[in-house]
Design a protein around this motif. Sequence first.
Motif, PDB file in Angstrom:
ATOM      1  N   ASP A   1     -28.550   3.564 -25.062  1.00 32.46           N
ATOM      2  CA  ASP A   1     -27.276   4.049 -25.268  1.00 32.46           C
ATOM      3  C   ASP A   1     -26.168   3.040 -25.519  1.00 32.46           C
ATOM      4  OD1 ASP A   1     -25.164   5.527 -25.964  1.00 32.46           O
ATOM      5  OD2 ASP A   1     -25.261   7.108 -23.370  1.00 32.46           O
TER       6      ASP A   1
ATOM      7  N   GLN B   1     -24.575   1.273 -30.391  1.00 24.41           N
ATOM      8  CA  GLN B   1     -25.560   2.154 -31.009  1.00 24.41           C
ATOM      9  C   GLN B   1     -25.073   3.071 -31.393  1.00 24.41           C
ATOM     10  OE1 GLN B   1     -29.230   2.608 -28.675  1.00 24.41           O
ATOM     11  NE2 GLN B   1     -28.656   1.055 -27.744  1.00 24.41           N
ATOM     12  N   ARG B   2     -23.885   3.754 -30.990  1.00 26.64           N
ATOM     13  CA  ARG B   2     -22.749   4.781 -31.644  1.00 26.64           C
ATOM     14  C   ARG B   2     -21.842   3.786 -33.173  1.00 26.64           C
ATOM     15  NH1 ARG B   2     -22.374   6.556 -26.073  1.00 26.64           N
ATOM     16  NH2 ARG B   2     -20.404   4.425 -25.998  1.00 26.64           N
TER      17      ARG B   2
ATOM     18  N   ALA C   1     -25.041   4.694 -35.257  1.00 28.63           N
ATOM     19  CA  ALA C   1     -25.214   5.543 -35.863  1.00 28.63           C
ATOM     20  C   ALA C   1     -24.344   6.716 -36.909  1.00 28.63           C
ATOM     21  CB  ALA C   1     -25.560   6.423 -35.021  1.00 28.63           C
TER      22      ALA C   1
ATOM     23  N   HIS D   1     -35.602   4.430 -31.705  1.00 25.17           N
ATOM     24  CA  HIS D   1     -34.906   5.570 -31.337  1.00 25.17           C
ATOM     25  C   HIS D   1     -33.636   4.898 -32.151  1.00 25.17           C
ATOM     26  CE1 HIS D   1     -31.879   7.027 -28.442  1.00 25.17           C
ATOM     27  NE2 HIS D   1     -31.394   6.422 -28.388  1.00 25.17           N
ATOM     28  N   LEU D   2     -33.267   4.785 -32.476  1.00 23.16           N
ATOM     29  CA  LEU D   2     -32.187   4.162 -33.418  1.00 23.16           C
ATOM     30  C   LEU D   2     -32.089   4.574 -34.584  1.00 23.16           C
ATOM     31  CD1 LEU D   2     -31.394   0.013 -32.887  1.00 23.16           C
ATOM     32  CD2 LEU D   2     -29.750   2.110 -32.278  1.00 23.16           C
TER      33      LEU D   2
ATOM     34  N   GLN E   1     -31.446   7.665 -34.230  1.00 21.04           N
ATOM     35  CA  GLN E   1     -29.872   8.222 -34.329  1.00 21.04           C
ATOM     36  C   GLN E   1     -29.471   8.776 -35.377  1.00 21.04           C
ATOM     37  OE1 GLN E   1     -28.088   5.796 -31.458  1.00 21.04           O
ATOM     38  NE2 GLN E   1     -27.880   7.321 -30.341  1.00 21.04           N
TER      39      GLN E   1
ATOM     40  N   GLU F   1     -30.462  10.952 -37.592  1.00 23.79           N
ATOM     41  CA  GLU F   1     -29.792  12.578 -37.263  1.00 23.79           C
ATOM     42  C   GLU F   1     -28.296  12.625 -37.724  1.00 23.79           C
ATOM     43  OE1 GLU F   1     -29.194  16.226 -33.974  1.00 23.79           O
ATOM     44  OE2 GLU F   1     -30.393  14.288 -33.330  1.00 23.79           O
TER      45      GLU F   1
END
Length: 669
Positions: free
Chosen positions: A22, A26-27, A30, A64-65, A68, A71
């Motif tokens: 997290d 990473q935000r 995304a 994982h990235l 994200q 999505e």
Amino acid sequence: MRTYSIALLRKFGEVRQARRIDGEAQRAFASLFYIVFSGTRAPLAMRLNVLDGFLTSDDALDQHLGIQALEAMLETDNFRPFSGFEFGTRSRDYGYQPKNGREVGDWFEEVLKITERFALGNLPVSERVRRVFARQFRGLWRDGGRLDVLERLAQALAAGGFWPDSWIAVRQARQYDGERLEPESLRRLEALEEFLRPKDLVNRVRGIVLRTRDGRSLDYTDTGSGDTEELEEDAAKALARAQASVEKLGRDVVVDASAFATLLPELIGGGGRLSEFGRGLALGAEDARATWQALVAQVSSTDRPNIHVLHGFLRGLRERNADLVEALLDAALEGEVLAEWLPELQTSFPINEAGVARLRKALDLGRAPIDRFGSLSGGDVCALIPGPQFRDLISAIRVKPGGSPVALDILYMRLHSNTHAGEPLLPEMAEAGRTLLAQHKFVPRSHQAENDDHMLGDIARRCLVGMEGAPVAQKIWRDLKAALHASELYSWEHDELVQALFVVQPEAMLDVLTEGDDDDRKASIKIIDEITQQRQNPLNSIADDTLLAWCEVDSVTRYPFAAAIAPLFESGADKTPKEWRSLVKALLEKAPEPVSVFRGIAHHLWPMSIEGSIASAFEARLHLLDKLEIGSDPALLAVFRETRVALAEDVEKWRRSELREDRGSGRFE
């Protein structure tokens, strides 16, 4: 969207990986993949290339990235840009924006193609890609403009067998968006739902009862009837219908040995509407004891089992054979498998006398972790326990390591249950509350601080009334004061408790505040000040007559002290002092040494927290001081003038400081 920028964001994200996948980087990563508000004009092909690289990587963080990013690319309405688009008087570019519906459709069609490739594959990310598709299906059907692609992918995913995520996603799209869809779109959605619907008993349980790995489940009132009008009925009726539907599935499964054996690991290892299903198992079982033994055996072989189905089973079985339920619970207490779960199993129905004895023995045996007894706080499970037995049970829980917070929570909920039922406070419950509060240990702050404070305050208001409560209230204050001095606690985190103490024991609390020497009293004043600054003055509940009568007992010491801690101002909604309260005049007139009282009053004149201009805040206090009626006593007039001069000097000092700051500062636009 430069490759090195993506790589840099990945490296920042990697820093957090040791603790949790997290973080801000990473935000930010995304958000670069949104169809709008991405802040980048990178072509879709470039973004898809980056996405492909992450999804095909062997690295867990890359995968994982990639999830994200996927999505974000399938998002249709819940866009959360990483930052604003303003920078002074200049604006950042919002990034790519589709010009029309065709471009919107083209975007999602291309993203769905790569989604299909990974979802239908057998790669490490395939299952997560399928879950992303299910999460975003509703928005895509409503706004994505590519129904053909969605139908094809949903049907392809179902080719390998029933997939609950997809069916639930389609049903939720119909349930929540059906009225907004065009007739043809709604017809196709209903047809897709029918295609995906579970066709056999096992899959109906998986679709209706069990939660998916992603935590998704049908709306509780949506049990697969397909009747849109039912969704509009009274919520209570819909809830009862849903419970009956789940219960019936339990009845059907328990008489189908193959279905029961297939579902058993999922019932104990998963989640969902297990309580109602367990009730159905008990009501439909031909051999209830054998069914229970099968459930227990599965608990034994399951890592981190979920025993909710056992809860429901006991509730249902109690309607058929209460004696057997008591026997099963006795066996659970003594058995190897369920002993640790005994407190939770006992709360399957209101606890009776045998249940209390069982819980006491469980405490003696020590095989159930103490936090499992926290289940006794749920609902009204303790409502039938007589006062003396309840007090003794709470005491037995309290003395166990880690038992005090558990006991407090149980008592708190029992108090609320009694109040809701309109029942009086039992003396044994008040006694239990006094004991728990007297033994409470204040520990360094945590995210639970405010919740704990509310609970402690509520218990204090109910249990510390009367003579028996006075020494406990004073002990709580002394313990809190010592804890504040010794550790990382904040006084305002305990404001509800302190306020409650002053409500139920005003004289006792005033007495304990003045204990000790001058340093002790100053420490007490500081605590009251800190709570007042962040919340409200704990002494607000004390009537002026009560405070003045208390002062008369030791007028030389108490009048000045009262002036230092009492609420002296009438304040507005913003807590800014507006006028003096009548108490101030009474303190000055009744005190044998009004100068000392005035010094306590002056303590309140200097603002403790300020929003906006500091000079203006000080000036407002100066005007307030000028309104104070102090009479003609020469000594009092002298200290009044000294205070006014000091306050006026602070006003002027802050005015000069703010003027210099305004002249010397520039605005970056």
